[in-house]
Scaffold this motif. Sequence first.
Motif, PDB file in Angstrom:
ATOM      1  N   GLY A   6       0.783  -1.231   0.000  1.00  0.00           N
ATOM      2  CA  GLY A   6       0.000   0.000   0.000  1.00  0.00           C
ATOM      3  C   GLY A   6       0.811   1.275   0.000  1.00  0.00           C
ATOM      4  N   TRP A   7       2.136   1.161   0.062  1.00  0.00           N
ATOM      5  CA  TRP A   7       3.028   2.330   0.051  1.00  0.00           C
ATOM      6  C   TRP A   7       3.516   2.604  -1.368  1.00  0.00           C
ATOM      7  CZ3 TRP A   7       4.826   5.369   4.194  1.00  0.00           C
ATOM      8  CH2 TRP A   7       4.351   4.982   5.449  1.00  0.00           C
ATOM      9  N   LEU A   8       3.584   3.865  -1.734  1.00  0.00           N
ATOM     10  CA  LEU A   8       4.258   4.303  -2.952  1.00  0.00           C
ATOM     11  C   LEU A   8       5.711   4.577  -2.600  1.00  0.00           C
ATOM     12  CD1 LEU A   8       4.259   5.251  -5.928  1.00  0.00           C
ATOM     13  CD2 LEU A   8       3.585   7.519  -5.089  1.00  0.00           C
ATOM     14  N   LEU A   9       6.637   3.967  -3.331  1.00  0.00           N
ATOM     15  CA  LEU A   9       8.062   4.071  -3.035  1.00  0.00           C
ATOM     16  C   LEU A   9       8.769   4.836  -4.143  1.00  0.00           C
ATOM     17  CD1 LEU A   9       8.696   0.318  -2.031  1.00  0.00           C
ATOM     18  CD2 LEU A   9       7.727   2.171  -0.631  1.00  0.00           C
ATOM     19  N   VAL A  10       9.500   5.880  -3.768  1.00  0.00           N
ATOM     20  CA  VAL A  10      10.297   6.661  -4.711  1.00  0.00           C
ATOM     21  C   VAL A  10      11.613   7.009  -4.030  1.00  0.00           C
ATOM     22  CG1 VAL A  10       8.314   7.603  -5.961  1.00  0.00           C
ATOM     23  CG2 VAL A  10       9.225   8.838  -3.980  1.00  0.00           C
ATOM     24  N   HIS A  11      12.578   7.471  -4.817  1.00  0.00           N
ATOM     25  CA  HIS A  11      13.833   7.882  -4.199  1.00  0.00           C
ATOM     26  C   HIS A  11      13.728   9.272  -3.591  1.00  0.00           C
ATOM     27  CE1 HIS A  11      17.971   8.475  -3.226  1.00  0.00           C
ATOM     28  NE2 HIS A  11      18.080   9.491  -4.053  1.00  0.00           N
ATOM     29  N   ALA A  12      13.189  10.237  -4.348  1.00  0.00           N
ATOM     30  CA  ALA A  12      13.215  11.632  -3.889  1.00  0.00           C
ATOM     31  C   ALA A  12      11.834  12.182  -3.563  1.00  0.00           C
ATOM     32  CB  ALA A  12      13.894  12.517  -4.927  1.00  0.00           C
ATOM     33  N   GLY A  13      10.914  12.137  -4.499  1.00  0.00           N
ATOM     34  CA  GLY A  13       9.618  12.740  -4.253  1.00  0.00           C
ATOM     35  C   GLY A  13       8.670  12.559  -5.412  1.00  0.00           C
ATOM     36  N   VAL A  14       7.480  13.137  -5.263  1.00  0.00           N
ATOM     37  CA  VAL A  14       6.429  13.054  -6.273  1.00  0.00           C
ATOM     38  C   VAL A  14       5.861  14.449  -6.491  1.00  0.00           C
ATOM     39  CG1 VAL A  14       4.250  11.987  -6.938  1.00  0.00           C
ATOM     40  CG2 VAL A  14       5.837  10.734  -5.461  1.00  0.00           C
ATOM     41  N   PRO A  15       5.851  14.949  -7.716  1.00  0.00           N
ATOM     42  CA  PRO A  15       5.248  16.269  -7.960  1.00  0.00           C
ATOM     43  C   PRO A  15       3.778  16.290  -7.541  1.00  0.00           C
ATOM     44  CG  PRO A  15       6.501  15.535  -9.871  1.00  0.00           C
ATOM     45  CD  PRO A  15       6.409  14.364  -8.943  1.00  0.00           C
ATOM     46  N   PRO A  16       3.305  17.417  -7.059  1.00  0.00           N
ATOM     47  CA  PRO A  16       1.915  17.461  -6.579  1.00  0.00           C
ATOM     48  C   PRO A  16       0.886  17.186  -7.657  1.00  0.00           C
ATOM     49  CG  PRO A  16       2.900  19.667  -6.647  1.00  0.00           C
ATOM     50  CD  PRO A  16       4.009  18.693  -6.856  1.00  0.00           C
ATOM     51  N   PHE A  52      12.314  20.582  -2.611  1.00  0.00           N
ATOM     52  CA  PHE A  52      11.358  21.669  -2.419  1.00  0.00           C
ATOM     53  C   PHE A  52      10.613  21.972  -3.717  1.00  0.00           C
ATOM     54  CE2 PHE A  52      14.461  22.575   0.984  1.00  0.00           C
ATOM     55  CZ  PHE A  52      13.608  22.779   2.056  1.00  0.00           C
ATOM     56  N   VAL A  53       9.391  22.476  -3.552  1.00  0.00           N
ATOM     57  CA  VAL A  53       8.592  22.922  -4.693  1.00  0.00           C
ATOM     58  C   VAL A  53       7.943  24.253  -4.344  1.00  0.00           C
ATOM     59  CG1 VAL A  53       8.098  20.579  -5.504  1.00  0.00           C
ATOM     60  CG2 VAL A  53       6.504  21.705  -3.929  1.00  0.00           C
ATOM     61  N   ALA A  54       7.579  24.986  -5.371  1.00  0.00           N
ATOM     62  CA  ALA A  54       6.725  26.164  -5.190  1.00  0.00           C
ATOM     63  C   ALA A  54       5.276  25.700  -5.092  1.00  0.00           C
ATOM     64  CB  ALA A  54       6.910  27.132  -6.354  1.00  0.00           C
ATOM     65  N   ALA A  55       4.403  26.602  -4.716  1.00  0.00           N
ATOM     66  CA  ALA A  55       3.001  26.249  -4.527  1.00  0.00           C
ATOM     67  C   ALA A  55       2.356  25.710  -5.799  1.00  0.00           C
ATOM     68  CB  ALA A  55       2.222  27.458  -4.017  1.00  0.00           C
ATOM     69  N   ASP A  56       2.874  26.121  -6.958  1.00  0.00           N
ATOM     70  CA  ASP A  56       2.304  25.637  -8.230  1.00  0.00           C
ATOM     71  C   ASP A  56       2.980  24.358  -8.706  1.00  0.00           C
ATOM     72  OD1 ASP A  56       4.778  26.512  -9.080  1.00  0.00           O
ATOM     73  OD2 ASP A  56       4.014  27.840 -10.656  1.00  0.00           O
ATOM     74  N   GLY A  57       3.855  23.782  -7.892  1.00  0.00           N
ATOM     75  CA  GLY A  57       4.503  22.526  -8.250  1.00  0.00           C
ATOM     76  C   GLY A  57       5.823  22.666  -8.976  1.00  0.00           C
ATOM     77  N   THR A  58       6.312  23.880  -9.179  1.00  0.00           N
ATOM     78  CA  THR A  58       7.615  24.071  -9.812  1.00  0.00           C
ATOM     79  C   THR A  58       8.717  23.527  -8.904  1.00  0.00           C
ATOM     80  OG1 THR A  58       6.855  26.038 -10.984  1.00  0.00           O
ATOM     81  CG2 THR A  58       9.237  25.769 -10.756  1.00  0.00           C
ATOM     82  N   LEU A  59       9.598  22.718  -9.479  1.00  0.00           N
ATOM     83  CA  LEU A  59      10.666  22.099  -8.701  1.00  0.00           C
ATOM     84  C   LEU A  59      11.795  23.091  -8.457  1.00  0.00           C
ATOM     85  CD1 LEU A  59      11.027  18.626 -10.501  1.00  0.00           C
ATOM     86  CD2 LEU A  59       9.272  19.384  -8.894  1.00  0.00           C
ATOM     87  N   ASP A  60      12.402  23.004  -7.269  1.00  0.00           N
ATOM     88  CA  ASP A  60      13.582  23.799  -6.937  1.00  0.00           C
ATOM     89  C   ASP A  60      14.746  22.855  -6.687  1.00  0.00           C
ATOM     90  OD1 ASP A  60      14.895  26.427  -5.777  1.00  0.00           O
ATOM     91  OD2 ASP A  60      15.289  24.807  -4.331  1.00  0.00           O
ATOM     92  N   PHE A  61      15.914  23.183  -7.272  1.00  0.00           N
ATOM     93  CA  PHE A  61      17.090  22.338  -7.102  1.00  0.00           C
ATOM     94  C   PHE A  61      18.238  23.056  -6.404  1.00  0.00           C
ATOM     95  CE2 PHE A  61      14.930  20.769 -10.969  1.00  0.00           C
ATOM     96  CZ  PHE A  61      14.590  19.514 -10.498  1.00  0.00           C
ATOM     97  N   GLN A  62      17.981  24.238  -5.871  1.00  0.00           N
ATOM     98  CA  GLN A  62      19.039  25.015  -5.244  1.00  0.00           C
ATOM     99  C   GLN A  62      19.157  24.742  -3.743  1.00  0.00           C
ATOM    100  OE1 GLN A  62      20.987  26.652  -7.407  1.00  0.00           O
ATOM    101  NE2 GLN A  62      19.540  25.853  -8.929  1.00  0.00           N
ATOM    102  N   VAL A  63      18.039  24.602  -3.064  1.00  0.00           N
ATOM    103  CA  VAL A  63      18.044  24.470  -1.605  1.00  0.00           C
ATOM    104  C   VAL A  63      18.136  22.993  -1.233  1.00  0.00           C
ATOM    105  CG1 VAL A  63      16.871  25.040   0.540  1.00  0.00           C
ATOM    106  CG2 VAL A  63      16.593  26.514  -1.476  1.00  0.00           C
ATOM    107  N   GLU A  72       4.429  18.705   1.357  1.00  0.00           N
ATOM    108  CA  GLU A  72       3.512  19.677   1.952  1.00  0.00           C
ATOM    109  C   GLU A  72       2.845  20.562   0.900  1.00  0.00           C
ATOM    110  OE1 GLU A  72       5.556  21.849   4.961  1.00  0.00           O
ATOM    111  OE2 GLU A  72       5.852  20.104   6.243  1.00  0.00           O
ATOM    112  N   ALA A  73       3.045  20.245  -0.362  1.00  0.00           N
ATOM    113  CA  ALA A  73       2.457  21.051  -1.436  1.00  0.00           C
ATOM    114  C   ALA A  73       0.936  20.991  -1.375  1.00  0.00           C
ATOM    115  CB  ALA A  73       2.948  20.547  -2.799  1.00  0.00           C
ATOM    116  N   PRO A  74       0.273  22.135  -1.498  1.00  0.00           N
ATOM    117  CA  PRO A  74      -1.191  22.146  -1.453  1.00  0.00           C
ATOM    118  C   PRO A  74      -1.778  21.373  -2.630  1.00  0.00           C
ATOM    119  CG  PRO A  74      -0.338  24.289  -2.149  1.00  0.00           C
ATOM    120  CD  PRO A  74       0.844  23.484  -1.692  1.00  0.00           C
ATOM    121  N   GLY A  75      -2.796  20.572  -2.345  1.00  0.00           N
ATOM    122  CA  GLY A  75      -3.459  19.829  -3.405  1.00  0.00           C
ATOM    123  C   GLY A  75      -2.674  18.653  -3.937  1.00  0.00           C
ATOM    124  N   ARG A  76      -1.673  18.202  -3.203  1.00  0.00           N
ATOM    125  CA  ARG A  76      -0.867  17.052  -3.669  1.00  0.00           C
ATOM    126  C   ARG A  76      -1.780  15.860  -3.937  1.00  0.00           C
ATOM    127  NH1 ARG A  76       1.851  12.850  -0.742  1.00  0.00           N
ATOM    128  NH2 ARG A  76       1.510  13.894   1.276  1.00  0.00           N
TER     129      ARG A  76
END
Length: 273
Positions: free
Chosen positions: A112-122, A182-193, A209-213
């Motif tokens: 029942g778990w979704l497994l990924v290395h880093a994350g899932v876009p919202p 990290f992502v912005a509220a619209d789902g844009t990926l950030d690779f700096q932080v 924690e992205a809204p509407g994920r």
Amino acid sequence: MHWLVGDIQGCDDALARLLAEIGYSPSRDHLHALGDLVNRGPRSLAVLRRLRALEGSATCLLGNHDLHLLALAHGVRRAHRSDTLHEVLAAPDREAWLDWLRQRPLADQAQGWLLVHAGVPPQWDVAQTLALAHEVEAVLRGADLAAFLGLMYGNQPARWSEALHGVERWRFVVNALTRMRFVAADGTLDFQVKEGADAAPPGLLPWFEAPGRRTLGTPVAFGHWSTLGLIDRPDLLALDTGCVWGGSLSAARVDGGRRELVQLRCAQAQAPG
């Protein structure tokens, strides 16, 4: 029993001790490694040997360091000063190891778990995440691997669109599944932080924690983010606890409604580079 384990990164001694600690039995248990099997630690080849020996009772995801090994082997990336991949690249049977690695999945499901290395876009739900992972897996396993690896790196496009196609589409999928934090509220990926969740600059938030994920409601487990530290929630497991930096190697049991967490302190301690 199903055990999820965080980033191993060439720490074979820690992996051996962890398997002993949980009483892992290939005839009874299944190990799910969440990517970054190799690099920075001292014994990447030994890790690959140990995990491949568990074939059938272990599933290993691809992480960004595993893809980096493939890119190095195909001459499309230069070695980083802190890479510890020479033993794999110099092995007489290196092609067999590289071929085994390129067959690994980018995403999976277990209990029942979704497994990924880093994350899932919202914007993605579980079905789309797995479908897009399979799409890129087919490229990684295909005849044009070297050409794709040469085009795989880059931070654009940074936001998902159904209109993406070809290399841009696949690059986004790789970045999302193996690099995002990290992502912005619209789902844009950030690779700096790359710091922990409390270091997010204005306008950014951890991907989970992205809204509407759209994966909200499905338990998700991931690694990759050692500065985040352990997260152990009913619906979220973050299991990269910095073994290679002198932290711990962490495993979580997720079957049968039972949760068990095991952490072993690692002797390996590198300065991040």
